[in-house]
Write an enzyme that holds these catalytic residues in place. Structure first.
Site, PDB file in Angstrom:
ATOM      1  N   GLU B 129       0.992  -1.504  -0.330  1.00 34.46           N
ATOM      2  CA  GLU B 129       0.162  -0.178  -0.087  1.00 34.46           C
ATOM      3  C   GLU B 129       1.028   1.102  -0.388  1.00 34.46           C
ATOM      4  O   GLU B 129       0.197   2.243  -1.249  1.00 34.46           O
ATOM      5  CB  GLU B 129      -1.030   0.301   1.441  1.00 34.46           C
ATOM      6  CG  GLU B 129      -2.035  -0.544   1.363  1.00 34.46           C
ATOM      7  CD  GLU B 129      -3.965   0.255   1.257  1.00 34.46           C
ATOM      8  OE1 GLU B 129      -4.250  -0.015  -0.429  1.00 34.46           O
ATOM      9  OE2 GLU B 129      -4.050   0.951   1.467  1.00 34.46           O
ATOM     10  N   THR B 181      -6.462   8.539  -4.742  1.00 38.12           N
ATOM     11  CA  THR B 181      -6.267   8.534  -2.915  1.00 38.12           C
ATOM     12  C   THR B 181      -5.217   9.612  -2.862  1.00 38.12           C
ATOM     13  O   THR B 181      -5.317  10.163  -1.988  1.00 38.12           O
ATOM     14  CB  THR B 181      -5.370   7.291  -2.827  1.00 38.12           C
ATOM     15  OG1 THR B 181      -6.055   5.694  -2.670  1.00 38.12           O
ATOM     16  CG2 THR B 181      -5.073   6.825  -1.116  1.00 38.12           C
TER      17      THR B 181
END
Lengths: 307, 307
Positions: B129, B181
């Site tokens: 991530e 994001t």
């Protein structure tokens, strides 16, 4: 019932990360009010002990008096009461004004038909706190009323009893100098760095969860405050050393109690707690501060009638 | 064992007030990885389905590939694996990259002797991530790995499973536009007003406590975010109207799922949940946005082997 005696415990506001939101009641220290009905309206304070002569006998200048009057007004009573108040909260930062307000509010409710629940009494008792400190704080009023650990929402005024950790030992170091809540609030920042917000929010969340789970270790380790502690530490002579001493002696966590100047630490082991208390006392001594040490637990009941 | 198939669920990061700290796993949507041992070292991705051709087959550009390699390295494996990946997380803001990373990490651990616990796998899966989004976030990795609601400390990397609310219904509205994001993090404020900090900290604390107490009502009503939601709402066309529609239809709470663009609401009543979903869909339509509605619950198990 013509007369009633009520005890309300001392308390630790914030409990570290939970600024203005979390609080816990402390066993074995608190204020006692003896309230007696009388036919004339209003509140009179007949006697105050244990305050070393510091508190006002004027009912509208004393949190017990203001709180009693607020509940009388709320209930629409035509009668009044007289109060004697025994202060038993040592030092500052331990919810002393809240304990007086809670005891008086609870006593008046008992004397006039017990119409209100503890949750309903909380915002009424808080009126007294707000008049004295110019803010509407519930993180001492909540636990003093309900016992154990409480949560409150400062915006909606809701208060919830989160539970109680029977096995937590709370070590309190009470230095012999006063600290005004007003001063202690003045130094708080208006803006919080994002990472301090995240840190405090994370630890406060874990603390609330740990209370529900009766997990003393996680509760104690969640005493991590990056918002109020840093700002207030300079107001408390010796704070950093006292905290370091508590942690070195095995405390799970340590921070300022409410607005200070008292400092609290948490342990899960009575023997360690003795050691922690001594270490905190000695660290204060290193700064020429005499501190009283109290080893206690969470109070279980909050405000209650006593004999 | 030569080959294993693993499922890891989608998730809602933040759950409103708990920015970067709280997350919950969603039942019935997630990624599936089929991992097969092979003698050559390294990771190769053989097939990706369900992604509409968007994801890279290069192992070091795909969170499943990076995560698998990280666990192989951690275990000191000389062998390698090949992966087929089926994406089953709809839309953005539902922990899609986390689900791939978690499924791959869990699969590699299973294939090579199951030496690591889920808690130990979490920081390894999070490496993937972080390489994709340039931050070390656990609020999707945590619930995708463990199921239910998880808490994590972004500074210490600790992850704790808080529990699961069996009766909570989660309504997810997934708009047909993407949201990066990176962009969603760019708009976040660096400094938070004190009262926003207090509000989010209070609601996140109550949310964690409510999970422990299995209190769906308090859980849902704690979805109140004054920190990330206000900053991100302008990036999501129709957000304010969709939220209003959800609350008017009886949702206990509603906010942005993780970094967005998906929006989630919570209810305790299956009939109301139907109504809430329709109201959210219609509100999106009013902004010329087609949104997919999914009514689901919390995932129970997190990452697991499937047939």
């Amino acid at each position: 019932m013509k007369s009633v005696r009520v005890f309300a415990p001392a308390s630790v506001g914030n409990i570290g990360p939970g600024f203005d939101v979390l609080g816990m009641a402390l066993a074995g220290m608190g204020d006692t009010v003896l309230a007696t009905r009388r036919s004339e309206p209003g509140v009179s304070i007949i006697e105050i002990t244990g305050d070393r002569g510091r508190l006002s006998y004027k009912a509208d200048e004393n949190t017990a008096g203001i709180s009693a009057q607020t509940v009388l007004d709320h209930l629409g009573c035509r009668e009044g009461i007289s109060l004697t108040l025994h202060k038993g909260v040592p030092g500052t930062g331990l919810g002393s004004s809240a304990a007086s307000a809670v005891a008086a509010a609870y006593a008046v409710n008992l004397l006039f038909g017990e119409k209100l629940s503890k949750a309903e009494l909380v915002p009424l008792a808080a009126v007294a706190e707000s008049q004295v400190s110019r803010g509407f704080f519930l993180d001492n009023i909540g636990p003093s009323m309900m016992g154990g650990v409480t949560w409150n929402n400062p915006f909606t005024k809701e208060v919830v009893s989160l539970g109680r950790l029977e096995k937590a030992i709370v070590i309190v170091a009470i230095p012999d100098f006063p600290l005004l809540t007003k001063e202690s609030r003045r130094v708080l920042p208006g803006m919080i760095p994002m990472e301090h917000f995240i840190s405090n929010m994370a630890y406060a969340s874990m603390m609330a969860w740990a209370v529900a789970k009766k997990d003393v270790t996680r509760f104690g380790r969640s005493i991590q405050d990056r918002v109020a502690e840093a700002a207030r530490a300079p107001l408390i002579k010796g704070f950093e050393d006292v905290k370091k001493a508590a942690l070195s002696a095995g405390a799970l966590g340590c921070s300022i109690s409410g607005a200070g100047a008292s400092i609290f630490a948490v342990s899960d082991d009575p023997k360690k707690a003795e050691k922690i208390g001594k270490a905190m006392e000695k660290a204060f001594q290193g700064h020429q501060v005499v501190a009283e040490i109290r080893n206690t637990q969470m109070d279980r009941l909050g405000a209650r009638m006593i004999k």
